[in-house]
Enzyme design. Structure first.
Site, PDB file in Angstrom:
ATOM      1  N   TYR A  27       0.853  -1.181   0.000  1.00 52.70           N
ATOM      2  CA  TYR A  27       0.000   0.000   0.000  1.00 52.70           C
ATOM      3  C   TYR A  27       0.893   1.236   0.000  1.00 52.70           C
ATOM      4  CZ  TYR A  27      -3.959   2.971   1.553  1.00 52.70           C
ATOM      5  OH  TYR A  27      -4.938   3.930   1.660  1.00 52.70           O
TER       6      TYR A  27
ATOM      7  N   LYS B 165      -0.709  -0.932  -4.575  1.00 53.21           N
ATOM      8  CA  LYS B 165      -1.757   0.061  -4.767  1.00 53.21           C
ATOM      9  C   LYS B 165      -1.104   1.425  -4.647  1.00 53.21           C
ATOM     10  CE  LYS B 165      -5.701   2.286  -2.636  1.00 53.21           C
ATOM     11  NZ  LYS B 165      -6.424   2.535  -1.367  1.00 53.21           N
TER      12      LYS B 165
END
Length: 299
Positions: free
Chosen positions: A138, A166
């Site tokens: 992330y 992401k």
């Protein structure tokens, strides 16, 4: 571990709370899941920033992830957020998510004392050795203070169980580099709402998108038009409706704005937890107007 290849729109989802915000609303999770999957979205990502994970206890995080996995019932992949400040707690949450049936986990870097690259590799390697499950890195440098180069992202994929990332950094040139130069080692997934059209037009095969919790049908349509059909004209028509909503969401506290949106489309997820404030009434009215302009039925 081979690179995990996600496809489509993965919704960054909220954590529904009871009316006094004292507990996770498990029934509310079921309503969110049905709304999103029925709209055509291809996956779920609970336990991230949209899910207010920093306001949940460890047990609440486990319960929320498990409830999302159970409600999805194998219809779409679930990527459970399991990042924490310590490696030990990250492993505990990751192991629980795998045991519950998560398809992958999303792990944010420890975000208080930002680790250097070698410390980061050690952290993700320890999780990989403890739990055999694909990891989505992330990337949210504004919150973590961790900013990796495109080459470091590729190296993270080579040396650990990280198979995708992401990108909530908003650096589209870097995202493009990773997509083209490091794809063998890590899959690039856009996680910056207003860059979604650009990422799909670039050729990104998937994205993690909070707006998909509010307008799943439009989000799924955009992916189909741009990423699957290559119909940029249709994509532009859709993006003209969707982009103003994304601009709005990025202009306010994101979790609070998403929760306001879910309530407007009939799947109320309850209040936010302090210190996150609810969206002010005048902003809710603005969001209602944007949704109506996009052809979305709102209350």
């Amino acid at each position: 571990m081979s690179t995990q290849q996600f496809t489509g729109v993965l919704a960054a989802v909220v954590t529904p709370f009871t009316t006094d915000a004292s507990a996770v609303d498990v029934a509310g999770i079921g309503r969110q899941v049905d709304h999103i999957i029925d709209g055509g979205v291809h996956g779920l990502v609970p336990g991230g920033s949209t899910g207010e994970f920093t306001s949940l206890t460890v047990e609440e995080r486990k319960a929320s992830n498990r409830a999302y996995i159970e409600a999805a019932a194998g219809r779409v992949p679930v990527v459970a957020g399991t990042g924490a400040l310590s490696t030990a707690e990250t492993i505990e949450l990751t192991r629980d998510a795998k045991d519950a049936g998560a398809d992958a986990v999303m792990i944010v870097p420890p975000f208080y004392d930002a680790p250097d690259f070698e410390a980061l590799v050690a952290h993700y390697s320890a999780v990989t050795e403890a739990v055999d499950i694909p990891i989505m890195y992330y990337n949210i440098p504004a919150a973590t203070g961790v900013e990796l180069t495109s080459q470091q992202l590729g190296e993270l994929g080579r040396r650990t169980g990280v198979t995708s990332f992401k990108d909530t950094g908003g650096d589209f040139p870097k995202f493009t580099e990773v997509h083209f130069d490091e794809a063998e080692h890590i899959q690039a997934l856009n996680g910056w709402d207003t860059l979604t059209f650009a990422a799909f037009a670039l050729g990104a095969g998937a994205g993690v998108w909070g707006a998909a919790s509010i307008i799943p049908g439009l989000c799924a349509e955009l992916f189909q038009a741009v990423a699957v059909d290559g119909d940029l004209d249709r994509g532009r028509e859709l993006w003209a409706k969707i982009n103003p909503i994304c601009v709005f969401l990025e202009s306010h506290n994101y979790a609070g704005a998403i929760k306001a949106g879910t309530a407007l489309v009939g799947v109320d997820a309850g209040p936010t937890r302090l210190p996150i404030q609810p969206l002010a009434e005048e902003h809710i009215a603005e969001l209602r107007g944007l949704l109506r302009n996009a052809g979305v039925s709102v209350g």
